[in-house]
Scaffold this active site. Sequence first.
Site, mmCIF file in Angstrom:
data_model
loop_
_atom_site.group_PDB
_atom_site.id
_atom_site.type_symbol
_atom_site.label_atom_id
_atom_site.label_comp_id
_atom_site.label_asym_id
_atom_site.label_seq_id
_atom_site.Cartn_x
_atom_site.Cartn_y
_atom_site.Cartn_z
ATOM 1 N N GLY A 281 0.790 -1.240 -0.287
ATOM 2 C CA GLY A 281 -0.454 0.122 -0.416
ATOM 3 C C GLY A 281 0.998 1.022 -0.112
ATOM 4 N N HIS A 282 2.022 1.168 -0.574
ATOM 5 C CA HIS A 282 2.628 2.328 -0.748
ATOM 6 C C HIS A 282 3.518 2.312 -1.795
ATOM 7 C CE1 HIS A 282 5.966 0.244 0.458
ATOM 8 N NE2 HIS A 282 5.645 -0.314 2.051
ATOM 9 N N ALA A 283 4.305 3.478 -3.035
ATOM 10 C CA ALA A 283 4.902 3.589 -3.620
ATOM 11 C C ALA A 283 7.011 4.038 -2.966
ATOM 12 C CB ALA A 283 4.696 3.856 -5.291
ATOM 13 N N ARG B 23 2.616 -1.327 -4.815
ATOM 14 C CA ARG B 23 2.253 -2.016 -4.576
ATOM 15 C C ARG B 23 1.734 -2.680 -3.576
ATOM 16 N NH1 ARG B 23 7.397 -1.879 -3.064
ATOM 17 N NH2 ARG B 23 7.751 0.011 -4.722
ATOM 18 N N ILE C 62 6.274 7.031 -1.239
ATOM 19 C CA ILE C 62 4.406 7.855 -1.056
ATOM 20 C C ILE C 62 3.728 6.309 -0.599
ATOM 21 C CG2 ILE C 62 2.955 8.756 -2.514
ATOM 22 C CD1 ILE C 62 5.225 8.034 -4.720
#
Length: 143
Positions: free
Chosen positions: A55-57, A102, A127
């Site tokens: 749950g982030h980049a 992802r 992010i």
Amino acid sequence: MILNNTVNDCKLIDLPIIRNRAGNITPINNLIDIPFAIQRVYYLYDVPGGAERGGHAHKTLKQLIIAASGSFEISISDGNSKKVFCLNQPYQGLIIVPGIWRELKNFSSGSICLVFASEIYDESDYIRDFNEFKILRNDASIS
Ligand code: TYD
């Protein structure tokens, strides 16, 4: 910041296997079996049933993600296109390039998610807000 990568820049790679009747070995040699220099290794384990991770980049981080044991699913997005991979072999890994959102889910019981990363841990490289991610991606595609 490489935010114009797409999901097609993320590749499933086959790692070497040294087969033996008494068990197999998969070696990962820096810059030979992996296309970036490894600065950090970590692994995720004891994931409870139904849990979702990721749950982030990342702005600059490259990663190779392997199901060292068991299986799990990785969904990736570049803000435009999506892809879903099921990792379930310890000799296969998914390269995730910077600028890709992802999510990891459907962890099998006892699974181990092994990650090779191009940088040491840096929270400012994350992010974590999907709206912020989409805004950054749109700005990147304009410039
Ligand atoms: P995070 O990368 O958000 O986990 P996941 O993508 O698996 O859901 O990390 C969870 C927490 O662990 C967060 O507070 C940062 C910390 N962490 C470190 O301190 N060092 C590390 O190398 C990693 C991967 C995470």
